[in-house]
Design an enzyme around this catalytic site. Structure first.
Site, PDB file in Angstrom:
ATOM      1  N   LEU A 176       0.772  -1.720  -0.151  1.00 51.69           N
ATOM      2  CA  LEU A 176       0.640  -0.349   0.437  1.00 51.69           C
ATOM      3  C   LEU A 176       0.634   1.699  -0.258  1.00 51.69           C
ATOM      4  O   LEU A 176       0.207   2.434  -0.538  1.00 51.69           O
ATOM      5  CB  LEU A 176      -1.167   0.180   1.463  1.00 51.69           C
ATOM      6  CG  LEU A 176      -1.836  -1.224   1.372  1.00 51.69           C
ATOM      7  CD1 LEU A 176      -2.453  -0.884   2.440  1.00 51.69           C
ATOM      8  CD2 LEU A 176      -2.872  -0.890   0.592  1.00 51.69           C
ATOM      9  N   ARG A 177       2.372   1.137   0.265  1.00 48.37           N
ATOM     10  CA  ARG A 177       2.892   2.106   0.110  1.00 48.37           C
ATOM     11  C   ARG A 177       3.122   3.997   0.851  1.00 48.37           C
ATOM     12  O   ARG A 177       4.015   4.420   1.186  1.00 48.37           O
ATOM     13  CB  ARG A 177       3.035   3.001  -0.931  1.00 48.37           C
ATOM     14  CG  ARG A 177       2.996   1.936  -2.474  1.00 48.37           C
ATOM     15  CD  ARG A 177       4.796   2.096  -2.544  1.00 48.37           C
ATOM     16  NE  ARG A 177       5.245   1.381  -3.757  1.00 48.37           N
ATOM     17  CZ  ARG A 177       6.934   1.012  -3.639  1.00 48.37           C
ATOM     18  NH1 ARG A 177       7.258   1.362  -2.572  1.00 48.37           N
ATOM     19  NH2 ARG A 177       6.588   0.320  -4.201  1.00 48.37           N
ATOM     20  N   HIS A 202       8.281 -15.034   1.323  1.00 48.24           N
ATOM     21  CA  HIS A 202       8.641 -14.953   0.613  1.00 48.24           C
ATOM     22  C   HIS A 202      10.045 -15.693   0.176  1.00 48.24           C
ATOM     23  O   HIS A 202      11.249 -15.681   0.405  1.00 48.24           O
ATOM     24  CB  HIS A 202       9.492 -13.404  -0.089  1.00 48.24           C
ATOM     25  CG  HIS A 202       9.711 -13.150  -1.267  1.00 48.24           C
ATOM     26  ND1 HIS A 202       9.546 -12.786  -2.408  1.00 48.24           N
ATOM     27  CD2 HIS A 202      11.361 -12.706  -1.326  1.00 48.24           C
ATOM     28  CE1 HIS A 202      10.677 -12.320  -3.119  1.00 48.24           C
ATOM     29  NE2 HIS A 202      11.906 -12.778  -2.357  1.00 48.24           N
ATOM     30  N   HIS A 235       3.135 -15.866  -4.046  1.00 45.71           N
ATOM     31  CA  HIS A 235       3.760 -15.473  -4.761  1.00 45.71           C
ATOM     32  C   HIS A 235       4.572 -16.379  -5.560  1.00 45.71           C
ATOM     33  O   HIS A 235       5.455 -15.995  -5.980  1.00 45.71           O
ATOM     34  CB  HIS A 235       4.006 -14.264  -5.295  1.00 45.71           C
ATOM     35  CG  HIS A 235       5.455 -13.831  -4.275  1.00 45.71           C
ATOM     36  ND1 HIS A 235       4.795 -12.011  -4.275  1.00 45.71           N
ATOM     37  CD2 HIS A 235       5.958 -14.069  -3.644  1.00 45.71           C
ATOM     38  CE1 HIS A 235       6.180 -11.802  -3.365  1.00 45.71           C
ATOM     39  NE2 HIS A 235       6.921 -12.629  -3.813  1.00 45.71           N
ATOM     40  N   ASP A 273      -0.943  -9.556  -5.486  1.00 43.18           N
ATOM     41  CA  ASP A 273       0.526  -8.936  -5.455  1.00 43.18           C
ATOM     42  C   ASP A 273       1.117  -7.529  -5.952  1.00 43.18           C
ATOM     43  O   ASP A 273       1.849  -7.183  -6.670  1.00 43.18           O
ATOM     44  CB  ASP A 273       2.301 -10.336  -6.204  1.00 43.18           C
ATOM     45  CG  ASP A 273       2.864  -9.947  -5.422  1.00 43.18           C
ATOM     46  OD1 ASP A 273       3.306  -9.622  -3.998  1.00 43.18           O
ATOM     47  OD2 ASP A 273       4.325 -10.492  -6.036  1.00 43.18           O
TER      48      ASP A 273
END
Lengths: 324, 429
Positions: B64-65, B180, B233, B306
């Site tokens: 979301l930054r 990840h 991912h 993602d």
């Protein structure tokens, strides 16, 4: 999306030269033939032709270069173009920004051609995608991707020495993985249709899946050189020792360095090429580099004619029908 | 407020429901299906004829930054985009600019999400302090502050001992670890799948082994520590097989795949299209088929966006220097539905990949906190028209990031209304 024809205009002529990939055989031959006609220009007393009079060529070098920059400059001047040289020191942080900022500034000026060298693969494509419609881009080397004029001058040199491509066996030896020259040479040689194209290197210097480019792979220099007509040596960067790619320069020279003794496995009239600058005693022995089979200096002087050919063909196209 | 959603086709994979019935909502919860429950009087009606009514989508991974990257996107802009795409729950991973390693950061994110009011945001707390892979983060404190689990974002925990301890500690607190999987050494400097395309373009490759080695290491540690873990991912067919085998052997692991990995391959990079620069990289055809197969056979549970919104300048650079990431919120549903159109999954199975399955991974399903339309469950609802084709255009994207390689694609299926805990948060005019 026209991305697959980025370097051609609507009539299929070269608008930019970004990569050898996608050029037709006839197009490459055409460039070589044009270069042949410029060879005589270099021998005349007045070494200029007025083909690009009134045009402005900008050499945009984001990465250091001596020979490529100089020969591009000479080529443009012999075509009577105005030449501007811009050296940009790239610090890692502003790499991307400075490229586009520079571009927007140059767009505002009246330039006709950018000759671009950049450390990142794809830089020339990026610039070609963003320049004004009348501007052409020549890739003078982008990352590990392509160096099309170098490959063309190599083809020119091979053709002058060997004539036809079809019967030739060519061996490219050395750091293929990091070499834009090798990639462009491979595309050129497979398009021109040599009989056999070999790459010779330890696995650490070969990109994964390199055989998909249409080459035979060997890790043995003697096998790679056997009966070759053309031997192309690539420069080995000293940094490769640090990246755990090689144990030492000494071992590399003993295993993959070209000496007179090893060259004897190639055909007796084989020529030895190198895109320069040479690391004597690392990838090639001085006796070979300066020996009778070496055409390394010839490559450099042919570079001017070939770059004149490319520039004149790209900028000298008949004006396109407007509104097309 | 009481709402009745009438005449729609209800698809609720969590409860095996696929039927034409009305859905009644009271006080933010599902009051019932079919005939209105006794005493229920609707204050408003939504006509869903010809539409599909399903649980609100749950996106397991969206950046979301904010805080830190507000110039590119904000929680308000991205949650609004999520609502317009039928997403009612977003899981937000930590990253170096917002490491989510203090309760204050968790509060800030949750507060901004609540005041924007478009979509629920569930932060994943840091596994190690500052995501530096050295000291454990205050995981229990982060859990109490509202983190749904812990993870180290895209930063590798290089030290295997630290990873083991982190997993042990997370397991003790009953926390799920979000992973990840990427070996930092093999991936160093890489920007594209190591293969025929990276060779041609002279791009530094990221080999398949960068993912499989990391997955193999984490699986060993998961087995040893007994932690519940989720892999984000995945990009390679081999990693899917490793995880499927581990599950078969009873390990408590789950996995998701980013929607774009199911459609694109490294060939789509063409001549350096930086919109296809993403991490993990787009892989080859065989990997894409392997990921799809994993989804069909159950090696992969869920599909995530993602989402990584970027400004235009981030992509205006030579491929290796451009920033990786795809703005994916608004293509999550149409790309998921396309799997049903292509016959890979049935429509309810496809919808389950973005509703019931992620809800189960997050532990929301059993509590009626998402992913279900059972009576009493939180009324997060997505209503979409499955039929219309529409073209994805940059100027119509709600996200602040227009960095989608799907621009110009014809997509099918469009969200009409989104309800968040019974409140209408999006309605297409």
């Amino acid at each position: 999306m026209r991305r697959h024809s980025l370097q051609h205009d609507a009539e299929g002529r070269l608008r930019h030269l970004l990569t050898i990939e996608g050029l037709k055989r006839a197009q490459i031959v055409d460039i070589l033939d044009t270069a042949e006609s410029f060879i005589s220009v270099s021998d005349q007393q007045v070494r200029k032709v007025p083909l690009l009079r009134g045009k402005t060529v900008v050499n945009l070098f984001f990465e250091a270069s001596t020979r490529t920059l100089t020969t591009f400059e000479l080529a443009a001047k012999r075509l009577s173009a105005d030449v501007l040289k811009i050296n940009i020191n790239t610090s890692a942080t502003v790499k991307g920004e400075s490229l586009l900022d520079m571009l927007h500034n140059l767009e505002a000026m009246q330039c006709d051609m950018f000759v671009v060298r950049h450390a990142d693969s794809g830089a020339a494509h990026l610039i070609a995608r963003h320049v004004a419609p009348h501007v052409s881009v020549i890739n003078a080397g982008d990352g590990s991707h392509a160096h099309p004029t170098q490959a063309l001058l190599d083809m020119f040199t091979i053709r002058r020495r060997k004539g036809e491509f079809a019967p030739l066996t060519v061996a490219i030896v050395g750091d293929i993985k990091h070499s834009r020259v090798a990639r462009s040479q491979i595309h050129a040689l497979t398009t021109l249709g040599v009989s056999e194209l070999r790459v010779v290197a330890p696995k650490t210097l070969l990109p994964a899946d390199v055989e998909t480019l249409g080459v035979h792979v060997t890790h043995d220099l003697d096998e790679g050189l056997r009966d070759a007509d053309v031997v192309i040596m690539l420069r080995l960067q000293k940094e490769r020792m640090q990246g755990a790619m090689l144990p030492s320069e000494g071992e590399y020279f003993r295993t993959y360095g070209l000496t007179e003794e090893r060259l004897a496995r190639a055909k007796a009239d084989a020529i030895v090429m190198h895109p320069g600058p040479i690391n004597r005693g690392v990838e090639i022995a001085s006796s070979v580099a300066d020996g009778p089979q070496s055409v390394i200096l010839e490559q450099v002087s042919n570079g001017i004619a070939v770059r004149m050919a490319v520039m004149s063909m790209v900028l000298g196209r008949a004006p396109r029908e407007e509104g097309a | 407020m009481n709402i009745s959603i009438q005449h729609g086709r209800l698809i609720d994979p969590a409860n095996g429901i696929d039927t034409h019935a009305d859905l009644h909502i009271a006080e933010g919860r599902v009051a019932g299906l079919g005939e209105p429950p006794e005493g229920f009087v609707a204050d408003s009606h939504i006509n869903a004829e010809g539409r599909i009514v399903c649980p609100g989508l749950i996106d397991l991974r969206a950046r979301l930054r904010e805080p830190g990257g507000e110039s590119r996107a904000t929680i308000a802009s991205e949650t609004a985009a999520a609502a317009s795409a039928g997403i009612t729950t977003l899981v937000c991973p930590p990253d170096p600019s917002q490491p989510i390693d203090t309760p204050a950061l968790v509060d800030l994110i949750r507060h901004r999400a609540r005041s924007a009011g478009h979509c629920r945001v569930l932060p994943v707390g840091a596994l190690t302090q500052g995501l530096e892979g050295q000291q454990l983060a205050e995981m229990e404190t982060l859990r109490q502050a509202g983190c749904i689990g812990v993870g180290n974002g895209l930063q590798a925990v290089e030290n295997t001992q630290v990873m083991r301890r982190a997993m042990e500690y997370a397991a003790s607190q009953g926390l799920t670890v979000f992973l990840h999987a990427e070996d930092p050494w093999l991936a160093a400097g890489g920007c594209a799948h190591e293969g025929a395309v990276s060779v041609r373009l002279g791009l530094t490759g990221i080999p398949e082994a960068a993912e499989t080695i990391a997955v193999a290491r984490e699986l060993q540690l998961i087995e040893q520590t007994g932690v519940r873990a989720h892999f984000h991912h995945l990009s390679t067919a081999r990693a899917v097989r490793l995880i499927a085998r581990a599950r078969y052997e009873g390990l408590p692991v789950s996995a998701d795949v980013a929607a774009h990995q199911l459609y694109l391959t490294d060939m789509d990079i063409g001549y350096f299209d930086s919109l296809c620069h993403v991490r993990p990289p787009l892989r080859g055809q065989r990997d894409r088929e392997g990921l799809r197969e994993g989804l069909r056979q159950g090696g992969i549970d869920a599909i995530c966006s993602d989402h990584q919104p970027l400004g235009a300048d981030a992509k205006l650079a030579p491929f290796p220097a451009s920033e990786p990431g795809i703005s994916g919120l608004e293509t999550l549903l149409p790309l998921t539905l396309r799997l049903a159109d292509e016959g890979l999954l049935s429509l309810p199975e496809a919808i389950a990949c973005v509703t019931a399955r992620p809800a189960e991974i997050l532990g929301l399903l059993a509590d009626g906190q998402g992913g279900s339309l059972a009576a009493g469950a939180r009324a997060d609802v997505c209503i979409f028209d499955p039929e219309p084709y529409w073209e994805l255009r940059a100027e119509e994207l709600q996200s602040a990031g227009h960095n989608s390689p799907f621009l110009g694609w014809e997509l099918k299926g469009r969200v009409e209304c989104t309800l968040l805990a019974g409140e209408l948060v999006f309605h297409r005019c």
